[in-house]
Design a protein around this motif. Sequence first.
Motif, PDB file in Angstrom:
ATOM      1  N   ALA A 141       0.894  -1.054   0.159  1.00  0.00           N
ATOM      2  CA  ALA A 141       0.285  -0.028  -0.007  1.00  0.00           C
ATOM      3  C   ALA A 141       0.912   1.173  -0.032  1.00  0.00           C
ATOM      4  CB  ALA A 141      -0.964   0.240   0.861  1.00  0.00           C
ATOM      5  N   LEU A 142       2.102   0.960   0.994  1.00  0.00           N
ATOM      6  CA  LEU A 142       3.076   2.219   0.728  1.00  0.00           C
ATOM      7  C   LEU A 142       4.058   2.902  -0.431  1.00  0.00           C
ATOM      8  CD1 LEU A 142       3.942   4.796   2.214  1.00  0.00           C
ATOM      9  CD2 LEU A 142       6.424   2.384   3.449  1.00  0.00           C
ATOM     10  N   LEU A 143       4.294   2.077  -0.569  1.00  0.00           N
ATOM     11  CA  LEU A 143       4.453   1.687  -2.059  1.00  0.00           C
ATOM     12  C   LEU A 143       3.522   1.998  -3.379  1.00  0.00           C
ATOM     13  CD1 LEU A 143       7.404   1.006  -3.693  1.00  0.00           C
ATOM     14  CD2 LEU A 143       6.554  -1.363  -3.749  1.00  0.00           C
ATOM     15  N   ASP A 144       2.351   1.464  -3.242  1.00  0.00           N
ATOM     16  CA  ASP A 144       1.588   2.322  -4.491  1.00  0.00           C
ATOM     17  C   ASP A 144       1.341   3.398  -4.379  1.00  0.00           C
ATOM     18  OD1 ASP A 144      -0.532   1.621  -6.545  1.00  0.00           O
ATOM     19  OD2 ASP A 144      -1.965   2.289  -4.832  1.00  0.00           O
ATOM     20  N   ALA A 145       1.460   3.717  -3.671  1.00  0.00           N
ATOM     21  CA  ALA A 145       0.886   5.327  -2.987  1.00  0.00           C
ATOM     22  C   ALA A 145       2.344   6.452  -2.922  1.00  0.00           C
ATOM     23  CB  ALA A 145       0.630   5.997  -1.957  1.00  0.00           C
ATOM     24  N   ALA A 146       3.431   5.849  -2.827  1.00  0.00           N
ATOM     25  CA  ALA A 146       4.517   6.047  -3.735  1.00  0.00           C
ATOM     26  C   ALA A 146       5.033   6.454  -5.230  1.00  0.00           C
ATOM     27  CB  ALA A 146       5.933   5.579  -3.360  1.00  0.00           C
ATOM     28  N   VAL A 147       4.501   5.771  -5.645  1.00  0.00           N
ATOM     29  CA  VAL A 147       4.265   5.198  -6.960  1.00  0.00           C
ATOM     30  C   VAL A 147       3.385   6.294  -8.099  1.00  0.00           C
ATOM     31  CG1 VAL A 147       3.489   4.056  -9.591  1.00  0.00           C
ATOM     32  CG2 VAL A 147       4.640   2.682  -7.464  1.00  0.00           C
ATOM     33  N   ARG A 148       2.209   7.116  -7.245  1.00  0.00           N
ATOM     34  CA  ARG A 148       1.170   7.804  -7.922  1.00  0.00           C
ATOM     35  C   ARG A 148       1.742   9.086  -7.494  1.00  0.00           C
ATOM     36  NH1 ARG A 148      -3.198   6.839  -4.256  1.00  0.00           N
ATOM     37  NH2 ARG A 148      -1.911   5.459  -3.905  1.00  0.00           N
ATOM     38  N   LEU A 149       2.469   9.335  -6.084  1.00  0.00           N
ATOM     39  CA  LEU A 149       2.857  10.572  -5.910  1.00  0.00           C
ATOM     40  C   LEU A 149       4.457  10.850  -6.946  1.00  0.00           C
ATOM     41  CD1 LEU A 149       3.008  12.672  -3.831  1.00  0.00           C
ATOM     42  CD2 LEU A 149       5.287  11.508  -2.590  1.00  0.00           C
ATOM     43  N   VAL A 150       5.236  10.029  -7.267  1.00  0.00           N
ATOM     44  CA  VAL A 150       5.953  10.165  -8.565  1.00  0.00           C
ATOM     45  C   VAL A 150       5.687  10.539  -9.653  1.00  0.00           C
ATOM     46  CG1 VAL A 150       8.314   9.419  -9.281  1.00  0.00           C
ATOM     47  CG2 VAL A 150       8.046   9.481  -6.526  1.00  0.00           C
ATOM     48  N   GLY A 151       4.832   9.912  -9.603  1.00  0.00           N
ATOM     49  CA  GLY A 151       3.774   9.291 -11.022  1.00  0.00           C
ATOM     50  C   GLY A 151       2.935  11.051 -11.679  1.00  0.00           C
ATOM     51  N   LEU A 152       3.236  11.538 -10.666  1.00  0.00           N
ATOM     52  CA  LEU A 152       2.926  13.210 -10.606  1.00  0.00           C
ATOM     53  C   LEU A 152       3.383  13.878 -11.486  1.00  0.00           C
ATOM     54  CD1 LEU A 152       0.649  13.967  -7.096  1.00  0.00           C
ATOM     55  CD2 LEU A 152      -0.629  13.569  -9.670  1.00  0.00           C
ATOM     56  N   LEU A 153       4.668  13.553 -11.502  1.00  0.00           N
ATOM     57  CA  LEU A 153       5.898  14.926 -12.462  1.00  0.00           C
ATOM     58  C   LEU A 153       5.601  14.350 -13.913  1.00  0.00           C
ATOM     59  CD1 LEU A 153       8.551  13.514  -9.515  1.00  0.00           C
ATOM     60  CD2 LEU A 153       7.469  15.922  -9.979  1.00  0.00           C
ATOM     61  N   ASP A 154       4.765  13.173 -14.072  1.00  0.00           N
ATOM     62  CA  ASP A 154       4.851  13.599 -15.945  1.00  0.00           C
ATOM     63  C   ASP A 154       3.192  13.971 -16.026  1.00  0.00           C
ATOM     64  OD1 ASP A 154       6.562  11.597 -15.921  1.00  0.00           O
ATOM     65  OD2 ASP A 154       4.979   9.965 -15.200  1.00  0.00           O
ATOM     66  N   THR A 155       2.602  14.637 -15.063  1.00  0.00           N
ATOM     67  CA  THR A 155       0.886  15.552 -15.051  1.00  0.00           C
ATOM     68  C   THR A 155       1.618  16.160 -14.110  1.00  0.00           C
ATOM     69  OG1 THR A 155      -0.111  13.816 -13.506  1.00  0.00           O
ATOM     70  CG2 THR A 155      -0.532  13.446 -15.878  1.00  0.00           C
ATOM     71  N   PRO A 156       2.189  17.784 -14.710  1.00  0.00           N
ATOM     72  CA  PRO A 156       2.590  18.697 -13.417  1.00  0.00           C
ATOM     73  C   PRO A 156       1.184  19.722 -13.343  1.00  0.00           C
ATOM     74  CG  PRO A 156       3.808  18.659 -15.513  1.00  0.00           C
ATOM     75  CD  PRO A 156       3.220  17.508 -15.801  1.00  0.00           C
ATOM     76  N   ASP A 157       0.362  19.410 -14.085  1.00  0.00           N
ATOM     77  CA  ASP A 157      -0.939  20.241 -13.900  1.00  0.00           C
ATOM     78  C   ASP A 157      -1.556  19.875 -12.860  1.00  0.00           C
ATOM     79  OD1 ASP A 157       0.070  22.035 -15.798  1.00  0.00           O
ATOM     80  OD2 ASP A 157      -1.264  21.089 -17.332  1.00  0.00           O
ATOM     81  N   ASP A 158      -1.738  18.424 -12.582  1.00  0.00           N
ATOM     82  CA  ASP A 158      -2.162  18.022 -11.524  1.00  0.00           C
ATOM     83  C   ASP A 158      -2.330  17.797  -9.836  1.00  0.00           C
ATOM     84  OD1 ASP A 158      -3.760  16.705 -13.754  1.00  0.00           O
ATOM     85  OD2 ASP A 158      -2.564  14.698 -13.808  1.00  0.00           O
ATOM     86  N   ILE A 159       0.062  18.406 -10.756  1.00  0.00           N
ATOM     87  CA  ILE A 159       0.804  18.475  -8.580  1.00  0.00           C
ATOM     88  C   ILE A 159      -0.385  19.211  -7.340  1.00  0.00           C
ATOM     89  CG2 ILE A 159       2.407  19.586  -7.709  1.00  0.00           C
ATOM     90  CD1 ILE A 159       4.053  17.941 -10.398  1.00  0.00           C
ATOM     91  N   GLU A 160      -0.275  19.920  -8.022  1.00  0.00           N
ATOM     92  CA  GLU A 160      -1.508  21.483  -6.939  1.00  0.00           C
ATOM     93  C   GLU A 160      -2.907  20.542  -5.871  1.00  0.00           C
ATOM     94  OE1 GLU A 160      -2.705  25.662  -6.554  1.00  0.00           O
ATOM     95  OE2 GLU A 160      -2.185  24.763  -8.491  1.00  0.00           O
ATOM     96  N   ALA A 161      -3.381  20.135  -7.093  1.00  0.00           N
ATOM     97  CA  ALA A 161      -4.667  19.161  -6.675  1.00  0.00           C
ATOM     98  C   ALA A 161      -4.609  17.856  -5.783  1.00  0.00           C
ATOM     99  CB  ALA A 161      -5.764  19.096  -8.351  1.00  0.00           C
ATOM    100  N   LEU A 162      -3.704  17.246  -7.016  1.00  0.00           N
ATOM    101  CA  LEU A 162      -3.183  15.559  -6.092  1.00  0.00           C
ATOM    102  C   LEU A 162      -2.170  15.376  -5.031  1.00  0.00           C
ATOM    103  CD1 LEU A 162      -4.666  13.781  -9.419  1.00  0.00           C
ATOM    104  CD2 LEU A 162      -5.941  14.197  -7.744  1.00  0.00           C
ATOM    105  N   SER A 163      -0.947  16.186  -5.248  1.00  0.00           N
ATOM    106  CA  SER A 163       0.211  15.393  -4.230  1.00  0.00           C
ATOM    107  C   SER A 163      -0.824  15.856  -3.400  1.00  0.00           C
ATOM    108  CB  SER A 163       1.377  16.693  -4.698  1.00  0.00           C
ATOM    109  OG  SER A 163       0.571  17.710  -4.826  1.00  0.00           O
ATOM    110  N   PRO A 164      -1.037  17.094  -2.099  1.00  0.00           N
ATOM    111  CA  PRO A 164      -1.407  17.152  -1.097  1.00  0.00           C
ATOM    112  C   PRO A 164      -2.073  15.660  -0.677  1.00  0.00           C
ATOM    113  CG  PRO A 164      -1.881  18.900  -2.187  1.00  0.00           C
ATOM    114  CD  PRO A 164      -1.708  18.153  -3.093  1.00  0.00           C
ATOM    115  N   LEU A 165      -3.174  14.946  -1.407  1.00  0.00           N
ATOM    116  CA  LEU A 165      -4.453  14.014  -1.352  1.00  0.00           C
ATOM    117  C   LEU A 165      -3.256  12.639  -1.540  1.00  0.00           C
ATOM    118  CD1 LEU A 165      -6.582  14.733  -3.542  1.00  0.00           C
ATOM    119  CD2 LEU A 165      -6.905  15.600  -0.830  1.00  0.00           C
ATOM    120  N   VAL A 166      -2.239  12.460  -2.158  1.00  0.00           N
ATOM    121  CA  VAL A 166      -1.097  11.023  -2.386  1.00  0.00           C
ATOM    122  C   VAL A 166      -0.490  11.305  -0.807  1.00  0.00           C
ATOM    123  CG1 VAL A 166      -0.102   9.718  -3.520  1.00  0.00           C
ATOM    124  CG2 VAL A 166      -1.563  11.250  -4.400  1.00  0.00           C
TER     125      VAL A 166
END
Length: 299
Positions: free
Chosen positions: A135-160
């Motif tokens: 579960a921790l690893l899956d969340a880490a993948v989604r967090l670093v994956g946001l670097l591929d979609t920078p427009d999503d960082i502000e909205a989604l990174s705090p949640l992850v």
Amino acid sequence: MESLERLAGLLRRHATVEGLQRTAIPGVSVVRSGALTMPMPVVYEPTLCLIAQGRKQVMLGTTAYVYHPAKYLIASVDLPVTGSVIEASEEAPYLSLVLDLDMAELSDLALRHPLADEADAAPSSGIVLNDTTPALLDAAVRLVGLLDTPDDIEALSPLVVREILYRLLTCPGNGLVRQMAKANSRLNQIARAIAWLREHYNEPFRIDDLADIAGMGRSTFHAHFKAVTSMSPLEFRTQLRLQEARRLMVAEAMDAAGAGYRVGYESPSQFSRDYARMFGMPPAKDAGRLRGSAETAAR
């Protein structure tokens, strides 16, 4: 295994330089090393270190902590440590995710999700290793994956990030993280004294004054401080002084006598003895070696 490979692939793509690199996600850094590294002193602030590839060793006092993809590291307070990458190559570089731990978020989560048997135990070491869960690893993948979609960082990174903190709080064996989240815990009492030492490391102090800052009796404070840091308060201050002196000599080309005086030493000979004990050679020789290595790397 699939999540680990995905995390390694993301880190390989976004860790574009050797060493630590800040990312567009607040509080998130990535680390790459294509070779083994010399033991280097650094102050770990409250941090999660999650390795996707390779292996690292951190020394806190005389205690060694080795972590790798199956074990992540939590540093709970500001700690002077010596770290080295012990498994890496250009073909399979060391790759790591570093997340600054937000105390306010941790505290809010701990209040919203208390454990039934939670108690304020005496603090153990300020560093803990724990098993990396799917579960921790899956969340880490989604967090670093946001670097591929920078427009999503502000909205989604705090949640992850909040999900990762929740995973840390609820993982078995993470009592240390629970102590970090409680403002009145013994660990946070020690953290107050550590924060004072970091600001006033070049000044004289009395143990009784530090104990007062922590809100503890002298003997209780000394025992808890050593449990968390693996050092006495005086040894802790010495490490802070020597790390700063080394930085002054290497980064600002200050001579050894001036650096020793700046960090609080009145005796140049005592400074040289302490420095050689920590870094393995006299201050001027060590600083010259490090400056030479930096100049060679820059060419």
